[in-house]
Design an enzyme around this catalytic site. Structure first.
Site, PDB file in Angstrom:
ATOM      1  N   PHE A   1      47.700 -23.606  28.560  1.00 22.45           N
ATOM      2  CA  PHE A   1      49.041 -23.637  29.167  1.00 22.45           C
ATOM      3  C   PHE A   1      49.555 -25.085  29.279  1.00 22.45           C
ATOM      4  O   PHE A   1      50.518 -25.464  28.599  1.00 22.45           O
ATOM      5  CB  PHE A   1      48.962 -22.915  30.526  1.00 22.45           C
ATOM      6  CG  PHE A   1      50.029 -23.258  31.509  1.00 22.45           C
ATOM      7  CD1 PHE A   1      51.368 -23.201  31.148  1.00 22.45           C
ATOM      8  CD2 PHE A   1      49.704 -23.625  32.818  1.00 22.45           C
ATOM      9  CE1 PHE A   1      52.371 -23.518  32.061  1.00 22.45           C
ATOM     10  CE2 PHE A   1      50.689 -23.932  33.739  1.00 22.45           C
ATOM     11  CZ  PHE A   1      52.017 -23.884  33.365  1.00 22.45           C
TER      12      PHE A   1
ATOM     13  N   THR B   1      40.069 -19.768  26.873  1.00 17.42           N
ATOM     14  CA  THR B   1      41.160 -19.178  27.670  1.00 17.42           C
ATOM     15  C   THR B   1      42.531 -19.562  27.112  1.00 17.42           C
ATOM     16  O   THR B   1      43.553 -19.184  27.681  1.00 17.42           O
ATOM     17  CB  THR B   1      41.084 -19.652  29.146  1.00 17.42           C
ATOM     18  OG1 THR B   1      41.113 -21.094  29.164  1.00 17.42           O
ATOM     19  CG2 THR B   1      39.811 -19.166  29.823  1.00 17.42           C
TER      20      THR B   1
ATOM     21  N   VAL C   1      34.035 -28.484  23.469  1.00 13.89           N
ATOM     22  CA  VAL C   1      33.784 -29.901  23.782  1.00 13.89           C
ATOM     23  C   VAL C   1      32.555 -30.109  24.675  1.00 13.89           C
ATOM     24  O   VAL C   1      32.195 -31.262  24.959  1.00 13.89           O
ATOM     25  CB  VAL C   1      35.028 -30.609  24.381  1.00 13.89           C
ATOM     26  CG1 VAL C   1      36.185 -30.622  23.406  1.00 13.89           C
ATOM     27  CG2 VAL C   1      35.440 -30.001  25.719  1.00 13.89           C
TER      28      VAL C   1
ATOM     29  N   ASN D   1      31.095 -35.891  27.015  1.00 10.69           N
ATOM     30  CA  ASN D   1      31.398 -36.035  25.583  1.00 10.69           C
ATOM     31  C   ASN D   1      32.780 -36.640  25.357  1.00 10.69           C
ATOM     32  O   ASN D   1      32.962 -37.464  24.448  1.00 10.69           O
ATOM     33  CB  ASN D   1      31.316 -34.669  24.883  1.00 10.69           C
ATOM     34  CG  ASN D   1      29.895 -34.148  24.834  1.00 10.69           C
ATOM     35  OD1 ASN D   1      28.945 -34.923  24.780  1.00 10.69           O
ATOM     36  ND2 ASN D   1      29.733 -32.829  24.846  1.00 10.69           N
TER      37      ASN D   1
ATOM     38  N   GLY E   1      32.552 -40.211  26.154  1.00  8.28           N
ATOM     39  CA  GLY E   1      31.797 -40.861  25.069  1.00  8.28           C
ATOM     40  C   GLY E   1      32.693 -41.123  23.864  1.00  8.28           C
ATOM     41  O   GLY E   1      32.649 -42.202  23.262  1.00  8.28           O
TER      42      GLY E   1
ATOM     43  N   LYS F   1      34.981 -43.977  24.713  1.00  7.98           N
ATOM     44  CA  LYS F   1      34.256 -45.257  24.740  1.00  7.98           C
ATOM     45  C   LYS F   1      34.038 -45.763  23.312  1.00  7.98           C
ATOM     46  O   LYS F   1      34.302 -46.934  23.011  1.00  7.98           O
ATOM     47  CB  LYS F   1      32.921 -45.060  25.457  1.00  7.98           C
ATOM     48  CG  LYS F   1      32.069 -46.302  25.567  1.00  7.98           C
ATOM     49  CD  LYS F   1      30.937 -46.064  26.567  1.00  7.98           C
ATOM     50  CE  LYS F   1      29.903 -47.151  26.471  1.00  7.98           C
ATOM     51  NZ  LYS F   1      28.926 -46.932  25.395  1.00  7.98           N
TER      52      LYS F   1
ATOM     53  N   ALA G   1      42.007 -34.457  33.622  1.00  3.53           N
ATOM     54  CA  ALA G   1      42.777 -33.465  34.390  1.00  3.53           C
ATOM     55  C   ALA G   1      41.879 -32.957  35.508  1.00  3.53           C
ATOM     56  O   ALA G   1      40.998 -32.136  35.287  1.00  3.53           O
ATOM     57  CB  ALA G   1      43.204 -32.313  33.489  1.00  3.53           C
TER      58      ALA G   1
ATOM     59  N   TYR H   1      33.873 -24.437  39.806  1.00  6.91           N
ATOM     60  CA  TYR H   1      35.048 -25.193  39.361  1.00  6.91           C
ATOM     61  C   TYR H   1      35.190 -26.471  40.178  1.00  6.91           C
ATOM     62  O   TYR H   1      35.293 -27.567  39.627  1.00  6.91           O
ATOM     63  CB  TYR H   1      36.274 -24.300  39.515  1.00  6.91           C
ATOM     64  CG  TYR H   1      37.586 -24.902  39.068  1.00  6.91           C
ATOM     65  CD1 TYR H   1      37.822 -25.190  37.723  1.00  6.91           C
ATOM     66  CD2 TYR H   1      38.619 -25.148  39.985  1.00  6.91           C
ATOM     67  CE1 TYR H   1      39.050 -25.714  37.313  1.00  6.91           C
ATOM     68  CE2 TYR H   1      39.840 -25.658  39.583  1.00  6.91           C
ATOM     69  CZ  TYR H   1      40.057 -25.940  38.245  1.00  6.91           C
ATOM     70  OH  TYR H   1      41.272 -26.438  37.835  1.00  6.91           O
TER      71      TYR H   1
ATOM     72  N   LYS I   1      34.677 -30.336  38.752  1.00  5.80           N
ATOM     73  CA  LYS I   1      35.770 -31.325  38.719  1.00  5.80           C
ATOM     74  C   LYS I   1      35.413 -32.550  39.557  1.00  5.80           C
ATOM     75  O   LYS I   1      35.764 -33.678  39.199  1.00  5.80           O
ATOM     76  CB  LYS I   1      37.070 -30.690  39.235  1.00  5.80           C
ATOM     77  CG  LYS I   1      37.672 -29.658  38.283  1.00  5.80           C
ATOM     78  CD  LYS I   1      38.265 -30.299  37.028  1.00  5.80           C
ATOM     79  CE  LYS I   1      38.997 -29.274  36.177  1.00  5.80           C
ATOM     80  NZ  LYS I   1      39.542 -29.838  34.943  1.00  5.80           N
TER      81      LYS I   1
END
Ligand code: NAD
Ligand code: UDP
Length: 316
Positions: free
Chosen positions: A11, A35, A57, A99, A102, A105, A114, A145, A149
């Protein structure tokens, strides 16, 4: 500018793809479609400024050539989704962030995470300022979740401090608009679809819990300004206009003219009772504040769901 957006078929990610292409960026969208939907980015396929890579990812990310920005948006985001995919949510917040950092970097690129108002949990401070550490239950169902985060934020700051990377953290509050999924499970698309179909509107608990809803174009503008700023501390981006969930249901009923009834169902475990962003920092350092009032945003969103539902019903 060559910009990687993980979760770019979701979204918010797909709106970011559109916005950055409009600003002249080359956009590489990496998404596993867990999703997200190809329909969100199909209009960009064939555009020479856009490339889509289907990839998870949480596994090593390879991108050839120069990269200037990595925007890490991949993660299930609605309570319905992260309860269905708890391990994937923990992995993309931890391994996926590792990742993505990485990659940034290696490429000497700027990194933007996010993050979410969920890092404040069921808050005891209102409205929520960035210096509030939160009130989170790590072992409750939402912990997959919230803690992922929080870990992602800690990892981003560690790369900033120890690798001197140029990083940003946006704490996104409830955002809405076209391209939310019909079956997302979040209150706003749920209520709109229930109203359009004449089904009961399912308010959880007594409906007195509050949220503050930001229209997606305002959010994307705030994220872009944050990317261009020098602010490495977290910044709340959201619309401080706070309402109860019962009031939201009533507004959607009025807007759609639906004859649906409001019914009350059990409140999910650890559902935050109040939520409202303090956006003083965004105002001060980004010169940003939301422009779209709820009635206008709801009308735009309603138009999208009317179109989506009618083609969905036709193809059923
Ligand atoms: P979304 O589900 O529409 O988008 C997430 C995207 O990430 C999807 O396209 C999904 O397929 C992809 N994805 C998930 N796991 C992946 C993986 N392992 N590898 C590659 N791709 C993967 O959700 P959204 O609402 O667009 O949320 C985007 C981001 O914004 C998320 O990080 C979310 O936590 C954050 N956020 C959103 C809100 C909101 O109100 N929408 C609020 C706070 C934070
Ligand atoms: N909610 C509701 N009915 C629904 C879906 C959600 O009453 O059909 C409630 C939910 O319990 C929460 C609020 O609406 O209090 C916002 O939920 P949402 O899933 O949109 O996002 P959250 O802010 O909880 O992540």
């Amino acid at each position: 500018m060559r910009t990687v957006i993980t979760g770019g078929a979701g979204f918010i990610g797909s709106h970011l793809c559109d916005y950055l292409i409009e600003k002249g960026h080359q956009v590489i969208c990496i998404d596993s479609l867990l999703t997200g939907k190809v329909e969100n980015i199909v209009h960009l396929m064939g555009n020479s400024q856009f490339r889509f890579i289907k990839h998870n990812v949480s596994d090593y990310i390879y991108v050839d050539g120069q990269v200037d920005n990595v925007l890490h948006f991949a993660s299930p985001a609605s309570p319905f989704d992260y309860l269905e995919f708890p391990i994937q949510t923990l992995k993309v917040g931890s391994l996926g962030t590792l990742n993505s950092l990485g990659l940034a970097k290696t490429k000497k690129a700027k990194f933007l995470l996010a993050s979410t108002s969920e890092v404040y949990g069921d808050p005891q401070i209102h409205p929520q300022r960035e210096d509030y550490w939160g009130h989170v239950n790590p072992v409750g169902p939402r912990g997959v979740y919230d803690e992922a985060k929080r870990f992602a934020e800690a990892m981003t700051m560690a790369y900033h401090r120890y690798h001197h990377m140029d990083t940003r953290i946006v704490r996104i509050f409830n955002t809405y608009g076209p391209r939310m999924r019909v079956k997302d499970g979040r209150a706003l698309p749920n209520f709109i679809c229930q109203a359009l179909r004449g089904e009961d509107i399912t308010v959880f608990g007594n409906g007195l819990q509050t949220r503050s809803f930001c229209y997606v174009s305002d959010l994307v503008e705030g994220i872009y300004r944050l990317l261009l700023s020098n602010e490495y501390d977290p910044v709340n981006i959201g619309n401080p206009e706070e309402i109860t969930i019962h009031q939201l249901a009533k507004e959607i009923l009025a807007l759609t003219g639906s004859k649906s009834r409001i019914i009350f169902k059990t409140l999910p475990v650890d559902d935050p009772k109040i939520r409202q962003p303090d956006i003083s920092r965004a105002k001060k350092v980004l010169g940003w504040e939301p422009k779209i009032v709820r009635e206008e945003g709801l009308r735009k969103t309603l138009r999208y769901f009317k179109d989506t539902l009618s083609s969905f019903e036709k193809n059923r």
